[in-house]
Scaffold this motif. Structure first.
Motif, PDB file in Angstrom:
ATOM      1  N   LEU A   1       0.946  -1.429   0.129  1.00  0.00           N
ATOM      2  CA  LEU A   1       0.060   0.018  -0.075  1.00  0.00           C
ATOM      3  C   LEU A   1       0.839   1.295  -0.170  1.00  0.00           C
ATOM      4  N   THR A   2       2.351   1.117  -0.216  1.00  0.00           N
ATOM      5  CA  THR A   2       3.118   2.383  -0.193  1.00  0.00           C
ATOM      6  C   THR A   2       2.696   3.405  -1.279  1.00  0.00           C
ATOM      7  N   GLY A   3       2.638   4.535  -1.011  1.00  0.00           N
ATOM      8  CA  GLY A   3       2.124   5.598  -1.809  1.00  0.00           C
ATOM      9  C   GLY A   3       0.802   5.841  -2.035  1.00  0.00           C
ATOM     10  N   VAL A   4      -0.098   5.201  -1.295  1.00  0.00           N
ATOM     11  CA  VAL A   4      -1.409   5.193  -1.756  1.00  0.00           C
ATOM     12  C   VAL A   4      -2.002   6.115  -0.486  1.00  0.00           C
ATOM     13  N   ASP A   5      -2.760   6.920  -1.030  1.00  0.00           N
ATOM     14  CA  ASP A   5      -3.751   7.799   0.384  1.00  0.00           C
ATOM     15  C   ASP A   5      -4.645   6.832   0.832  1.00  0.00           C
ATOM     16  N   PRO A   6      -4.647   6.839   2.062  1.00  0.00           N
ATOM     17  CA  PRO A   6      -5.488   6.012   2.765  1.00  0.00           C
ATOM     18  C   PRO A   6      -6.993   6.286   2.630  1.00  0.00           C
ATOM     19  N   LEU A   7      -7.318   7.773   2.102  1.00  0.00           N
ATOM     20  CA  LEU A   7      -8.649   8.025   1.836  1.00  0.00           C
ATOM     21  C   LEU A   7      -9.058   7.379   0.603  1.00  0.00           C
ATOM     22  N   ASP A   8      -8.139   7.678  -0.330  1.00  0.00           N
ATOM     23  CA  ASP A   8      -8.390   6.862  -1.609  1.00  0.00           C
ATOM     24  C   ASP A   8      -8.702   5.281  -1.480  1.00  0.00           C
ATOM     25  N   GLN A   9      -7.859   4.592  -0.556  1.00  0.00           N
ATOM     26  CA  GLN A   9      -8.012   3.098  -0.484  1.00  0.00           C
ATOM     27  C   GLN A   9      -9.233   2.895   0.160  1.00  0.00           C
ATOM     28  N   ALA A  10      -9.721   3.561   1.134  1.00  0.00           N
ATOM     29  CA  ALA A  10     -11.052   3.327   1.746  1.00  0.00           C
ATOM     30  C   ALA A  10     -12.420   3.756   0.746  1.00  0.00           C
TER      31      ALA A  10
ATOM     32  N   ALA B   1      -6.009   1.638 -11.528  1.00  0.00           N
ATOM     33  CA  ALA B   1      -5.558   2.842 -11.805  1.00  0.00           C
ATOM     34  C   ALA B   1      -6.660   3.908 -11.996  1.00  0.00           C
ATOM     35  N   ILE B   2      -6.935   4.836 -11.109  1.00  0.00           N
ATOM     36  CA  ILE B   2      -8.008   5.769 -11.046  1.00  0.00           C
ATOM     37  C   ILE B   2      -7.828   7.014 -11.265  1.00  0.00           C
ATOM     38  N   SER B   3      -8.653   7.764 -12.583  1.00  0.00           N
ATOM     39  CA  SER B   3      -8.132   9.155 -12.759  1.00  0.00           C
ATOM     40  C   SER B   3      -8.604   9.943 -11.723  1.00  0.00           C
ATOM     41  N   GLY B   4      -8.032  11.264 -11.735  1.00  0.00           N
ATOM     42  CA  GLY B   4      -8.426  12.420 -10.848  1.00  0.00           C
ATOM     43  C   GLY B   4      -9.820  12.476 -10.797  1.00  0.00           C
ATOM     44  N   ASP B   5     -10.527  12.202 -11.759  1.00  0.00           N
ATOM     45  CA  ASP B   5     -12.159  12.380 -11.764  1.00  0.00           C
ATOM     46  C   ASP B   5     -12.917  11.109 -11.223  1.00  0.00           C
ATOM     47  N   GLY B   6     -12.228  10.012 -10.960  1.00  0.00           N
ATOM     48  CA  GLY B   6     -12.805   8.932 -10.422  1.00  0.00           C
ATOM     49  C   GLY B   6     -13.095   7.934 -11.304  1.00  0.00           C
TER      50      GLY B   6
ATOM     51  N   THR C   1     -17.295   0.356 -12.936  1.00  0.00           N
ATOM     52  CA  THR C   1     -17.553   1.128 -11.633  1.00  0.00           C
ATOM     53  C   THR C   1     -17.108   2.442 -11.520  1.00  0.00           C
ATOM     54  N   ALA C   2     -17.922   3.333 -11.108  1.00  0.00           N
ATOM     55  CA  ALA C   2     -17.508   4.616 -10.998  1.00  0.00           C
ATOM     56  C   ALA C   2     -16.906   4.972  -9.371  1.00  0.00           C
ATOM     57  N   PHE C   3     -15.996   5.518  -9.291  1.00  0.00           N
ATOM     58  CA  PHE C   3     -15.383   5.778  -8.015  1.00  0.00           C
ATOM     59  C   PHE C   3     -15.247   7.435  -7.687  1.00  0.00           C
ATOM     60  N   ALA C   4     -15.013   7.658  -6.482  1.00  0.00           N
ATOM     61  CA  ALA C   4     -14.770   9.078  -5.996  1.00  0.00           C
ATOM     62  C   ALA C   4     -13.338   9.639  -6.699  1.00  0.00           C
ATOM     63  N   PRO C   5     -13.422  11.127  -7.074  1.00  0.00           N
ATOM     64  CA  PRO C   5     -12.280  11.605  -7.467  1.00  0.00           C
ATOM     65  C   PRO C   5     -11.159  11.316  -6.392  1.00  0.00           C
ATOM     66  N   THR C   6     -10.051  11.205  -6.959  1.00  0.00           N
ATOM     67  CA  THR C   6      -8.773  11.032  -5.988  1.00  0.00           C
ATOM     68  C   THR C   6      -8.613  12.240  -5.136  1.00  0.00           C
ATOM     69  N   ILE C   7      -7.763  11.978  -4.060  1.00  0.00           N
ATOM     70  CA  ILE C   7      -7.689  12.940  -3.138  1.00  0.00           C
ATOM     71  C   ILE C   7      -6.510  14.018  -3.721  1.00  0.00           C
ATOM     72  N   SER C   8      -5.652  13.508  -4.346  1.00  0.00           N
ATOM     73  CA  SER C   8      -4.728  14.474  -5.070  1.00  0.00           C
ATOM     74  C   SER C   8      -5.316  15.171  -6.485  1.00  0.00           C
TER      75      SER C   8
ATOM     76  N   GLU D   1      -5.031  13.619  -9.059  1.00  0.00           N
ATOM     77  CA  GLU D   1      -4.096  13.052 -10.203  1.00  0.00           C
ATOM     78  C   GLU D   1      -4.567  11.509 -10.145  1.00  0.00           C
ATOM     79  N   LEU D   2      -3.823  10.852 -11.200  1.00  0.00           N
ATOM     80  CA  LEU D   2      -3.870   9.224 -11.441  1.00  0.00           C
ATOM     81  C   LEU D   2      -3.382   8.685 -10.196  1.00  0.00           C
ATOM     82  N   ALA D   3      -4.168   7.622  -9.717  1.00  0.00           N
ATOM     83  CA  ALA D   3      -3.657   6.888  -8.358  1.00  0.00           C
ATOM     84  C   ALA D   3      -3.842   5.332  -8.739  1.00  0.00           C
ATOM     85  N   VAL D   4      -2.726   4.512  -8.329  1.00  0.00           N
ATOM     86  CA  VAL D   4      -2.951   3.195  -8.357  1.00  0.00           C
ATOM     87  C   VAL D   4      -3.271   2.355  -7.130  1.00  0.00           C
ATOM     88  N   ILE D   5      -4.376   2.023  -6.961  1.00  0.00           N
ATOM     89  CA  ILE D   5      -4.705   1.534  -5.787  1.00  0.00           C
ATOM     90  C   ILE D   5      -4.856  -0.163  -5.507  1.00  0.00           C
TER      91      ILE D   5
END
Length: 258
Positions: free
Chosen positions: A157-166, A202-207, A235-242, A244-248
């Motif tokens: 989980l290194t480098g993943v924002d906990p809120l994005d993970q949740a 891999a989730i983009s900034g807009d989810g 599936t649609a996800f919430a926008p990432t916290i940053s 930017e693209l996040a790999v979760i």
């Protein structure tokens, strides 16, 4: 050069042969027989009692979708005490591939293949025989091929924002029924099926899901992971916290319902 008399005799012989229904081919008409194909060689070796060749022929038929013929050759190999043939026939009975599905017969063959030295069959036998005998079959399989039983590392989980993970965990929990259906379809064919599917999403900034990849799948039923990928792709996800693209990383454990 032939004499006129010789040509007349040859033509007469050819005509008489055709009339009698027994044509005598001329020397110039003879053609060499084509060399036997690899398939012919394997089939002949199987007919001669080579169990490994029977397995090869059966595998070719299985790849061609000729499942009843494949099962017949696997049966021949197993009758010749080839553990790979017994394992392949066990799979056919376990999945109903070319034969009527029979989990009990499949377990018996997995046991035979295991005792013959086929390590992965030991793991399958353990699932079929149940406790306490399953312990010995697991021991045999894990001793022969430790990689079959080596614990897989947890996704980092290194480098993943906990809120994005949740957010991913919450959204996928809402898709629980769709995910369970992916598993139920395969469970109907293999009643003891269990295992884990782990992915990186891999989730983009807009989810939106830009990509997803399987990092761990159920070995006996890879179609489960493929179905889970399809669910995630829709599936649609919430926008990432940053933004930017996040790999979760995300994973789910499937077990038969009690």
């Amino acid at each position: 050069m032939w004499s006129s008399r010789s040509r007349q005799v040859t033509l007469a012989t050819a005509v008489l042969s055709l009339v009698s229904g027994c044509a005598v081919p001329m020397e110039s008409e003879a053609e060499p027989l084509p060399p036997p194909s690899a398939y012919d060689v394997l089939t002949n070796r199987c007919d001669g009692g080579d169990g490994a060749a029977c397995v090869e022929v059966g595998t070719q038929y299985r790849e061609l979708g000729e499942l009843p013929l494949a099962a017949a050759y696997f049966r021949r190999a197993c009758d010749l005490a080839n553990p790979f043939g017994c394992a392949a026939l066990a799979r056919a009975w376990d999945r109903g591939e070319g034969v009527e599905r029979d989990p009990t017969a499949a377990t018996s063959l997995y046991v035979s293949a295991c005792l013959g030295g086929h390590a992965s069959s030991c793991i399958s036998a353990a699932a079929g025989v149940g406790a306490p005998d399953s312990i010995e079959f697991m021991r045999r399989g894990c001793t022969a091929e430790p990689a079959l039983c080596r614990p897989r590392p947890e996704p980092s989980l290194t480098g993943v924002d906990p809120l994005d993970q949740a957010n991913v965990v919450l959204v996928m929990a809402a898709r629980r029924d769709d995910l369970r259906n992916c598993y139920r379809r395969s469970l109907a064919q293999r009643l003891t099926l269990r295992g884990r599917v782990a992915l990186e999403i891999a989730i983009s900034g807009d989810g939106r899901v830009r990509a997803a990849a399987i990092v761990e799948n159920i070995r006996e039923a890879p179609e489960v992971g493929a179905c889970v990928l399809e669910v995630i792709g829709n599936t649609a996800f919430a926008p990432t916290i940053s933004g930017e693209l996040a790999v979760i990383p995300w994973r789910v454990q499937f077990e038969p319902e009690r």
